[in-house]
Design a protein around this motif. Structure first.
Motif, PDB file in Angstrom:
ATOM      1  N   LEU A  45       0.831  -1.204   0.000  1.00 35.59           N
ATOM      2  CA  LEU A  45       0.000   0.000   0.000  1.00 35.59           C
ATOM      3  C   LEU A  45       0.866   1.256   0.000  1.00 35.59           C
ATOM      4  CD1 LEU A  45      -2.888  -0.899   2.474  1.00 35.59           C
ATOM      5  CD2 LEU A  45      -3.053  -0.516   0.017  1.00 35.59           C
ATOM      6  N   GLU A  46       1.920   1.241   0.793  1.00 32.40           N
ATOM      7  CA  GLU A  46       2.818   2.391   0.847  1.00 32.40           C
ATOM      8  C   GLU A  46       3.457   2.623  -0.526  1.00 32.40           C
ATOM      9  OE1 GLU A  46       6.600   3.727   3.541  1.00 32.40           O
ATOM     10  OE2 GLU A  46       5.057   2.468   4.461  1.00 32.40           O
ATOM     11  N   SER A  47       3.830   1.543  -1.179  1.00 34.99           N
ATOM     12  CA  SER A  47       4.418   1.650  -2.519  1.00 34.99           C
ATOM     13  C   SER A  47       3.394   2.232  -3.502  1.00 34.99           C
ATOM     14  CB  SER A  47       4.880   0.270  -2.988  1.00 34.99           C
ATOM     15  OG  SER A  47       5.258   0.304  -4.331  1.00 34.99           O
ATOM     16  N   ILE A  48       2.158   1.753  -3.409  1.00 32.19           N
ATOM     17  CA  ILE A  48       1.092   2.257  -4.284  1.00 32.19           C
ATOM     18  C   ILE A  48       0.838   3.738  -4.005  1.00 32.19           C
ATOM     19  CG2 ILE A  48      -1.392   2.118  -4.746  1.00 32.19           C
ATOM     20  CD1 ILE A  48      -1.131  -0.948  -4.365  1.00 32.19           C
ATOM     21  N   ILE A  49       0.815   4.100  -2.722  1.00 33.57           N
ATOM     22  CA  ILE A  49       0.603   5.509  -2.353  1.00 33.57           C
ATOM     23  C   ILE A  49       1.717   6.380  -2.929  1.00 33.57           C
ATOM     24  CG2 ILE A  49       0.669   7.105  -0.378  1.00 33.57           C
ATOM     25  CD1 ILE A  49      -0.934   4.948   1.176  1.00 33.57           C
ATOM     26  N   ASN A  50       2.954   5.916  -2.826  1.00 29.67           N
ATOM     27  CA  ASN A  50       4.080   6.678  -3.382  1.00 29.67           C
ATOM     28  C   ASN A  50       3.958   6.817  -4.900  1.00 29.67           C
ATOM     29  OD1 ASN A  50       5.331   7.228  -0.950  1.00 29.67           O
ATOM     30  ND2 ASN A  50       6.564   5.371  -0.984  1.00 29.67           N
ATOM     31  N   ILE A  52       1.178   6.801  -6.596  1.00 33.67           N
ATOM     32  CA  ILE A  52       0.082   7.752  -6.841  1.00 33.67           C
ATOM     33  C   ILE A  52       0.571   9.178  -6.619  1.00 33.67           C
ATOM     34  CG2 ILE A  52      -2.142   8.558  -5.947  1.00 33.67           C
ATOM     35  CD1 ILE A  52      -2.861   5.586  -5.498  1.00 33.67           C
ATOM     36  N   LYS A  53       1.361   9.383  -5.547  1.00 31.47           N
ATOM     37  CA  LYS A  53       1.901  10.721  -5.282  1.00 31.47           C
ATOM     38  C   LYS A  53       2.756  11.192  -6.459  1.00 31.47           C
ATOM     39  CE  LYS A  53       2.038  10.677  -0.223  1.00 31.47           C
ATOM     40  NZ  LYS A  53       2.916  10.614   0.961  1.00 31.47           N
ATOM     41  N   GLN A  54       3.599  10.270  -6.972  1.00 30.01           N
ATOM     42  CA  GLN A  54       4.447  10.631  -8.120  1.00 30.01           C
ATOM     43  C   GLN A  54       3.592  10.972  -9.330  1.00 30.01           C
ATOM     44  OE1 GLN A  54       7.099   7.309  -8.574  1.00 30.01           O
ATOM     45  NE2 GLN A  54       8.592   8.116  -7.125  1.00 30.01           N
ATOM     46  N   GLU A  55       2.536  10.182  -9.562  1.00 31.91           N
ATOM     47  CA  GLU A  55       1.658  10.455 -10.704  1.00 31.91           C
ATOM     48  C   GLU A  55       0.946  11.799 -10.530  1.00 31.91           C
ATOM     49  OE1 GLU A  55      -0.988   7.167 -11.477  1.00 31.91           O
ATOM     50  OE2 GLU A  55       0.675   5.757 -11.630  1.00 31.91           O
ATOM     51  N   VAL A  56       0.528  12.086  -9.300  1.00 22.85           N
ATOM     52  CA  VAL A  56      -0.132  13.370  -9.037  1.00 22.85           C
ATOM     53  C   VAL A  56       0.841  14.516  -9.311  1.00 22.85           C
ATOM     54  CG1 VAL A  56      -1.014  14.854  -7.175  1.00 22.85           C
ATOM     55  CG2 VAL A  56      -1.855  12.504  -7.410  1.00 22.85           C
ATOM     56  N   GLN A  57       2.086  14.374  -8.845  1.00 27.98           N
ATOM     57  CA  GLN A  57       3.099  15.410  -9.106  1.00 27.98           C
ATOM     58  C   GLN A  57       3.338  15.556 -10.602  1.00 27.98           C
ATOM     59  OE1 GLN A  57       6.442  14.139  -6.759  1.00 27.98           O
ATOM     60  NE2 GLN A  57       5.863  15.412  -5.009  1.00 27.98           N
TER      61      GLN A  57
END
Length: 138
Positions: A45-50, A52-57
């Motif tokens: 989940l942490e990897s997925i969240i990271n 997603i954060k990169q994609e958002v950026q």
């Protein structure tokens, strides 16, 4: 016979205790496995969240670029409009200057014409005056 029953009962109790111990060990193993699974899930989940954060950026960067490109496009369009207006103004100025030259030329031509006509009239009047004067002398 009572001893046999007691022995059998003791064996049964021991067997039950072994079974309970084995079941407890299984429960402990299951808890450990569950804990490991939860830890793995949390890491995933942490990897997925990271991600997603990169994609958002990345999306934000792309959005910023698009916004800048839109502003640049509007600026270029404004510049093109201004250049068109300047070109039209230059053409109009050239036309106005041409018309002014024509007006000046026409005005000069009219003046010359009027001057010539005035000279003729003056000459005619002078002739009449001379003739009148000669006629008066006679």
């Amino acid at each position: 016979s009572q001893n046999n029953e007691q022995t059998t009962e003791i064996k049964s109790i021991e067997s039950t205790e072994e079974t309970v111990e084995k079941e407890q060990e299984q429960v402990v193993e299951q808890e450990q496995s569950k804990s490991q699974t939860e830890e793995n899930n949390n890491e995933e989940l942490e990897s997925i969240i990271n991600q997603i954060k990169q994609e958002v950026q990345s999306n934000q960067s792309q959005s910023d670029e698009i916004s800048i490109n839109n502003e640049n496009t509007k600026a270029v369009e404004s510049i093109e409009l201004i250049e068109q207006e300047q070109s039209q103004n230059n053409e109009q100025t050239t036309e106005i200057e041409s018309i002014e030259e024509q007006v000046v030329e026409q005005s000069q031509s009219d003046e010359i014409s009027i001057n010539k006509q005035n000279v003729r009239e003056i000459e005619s009047i002078e002739e009449q005056v001379v003739e009148q004067s000669q006629s008066d002398e006679i």
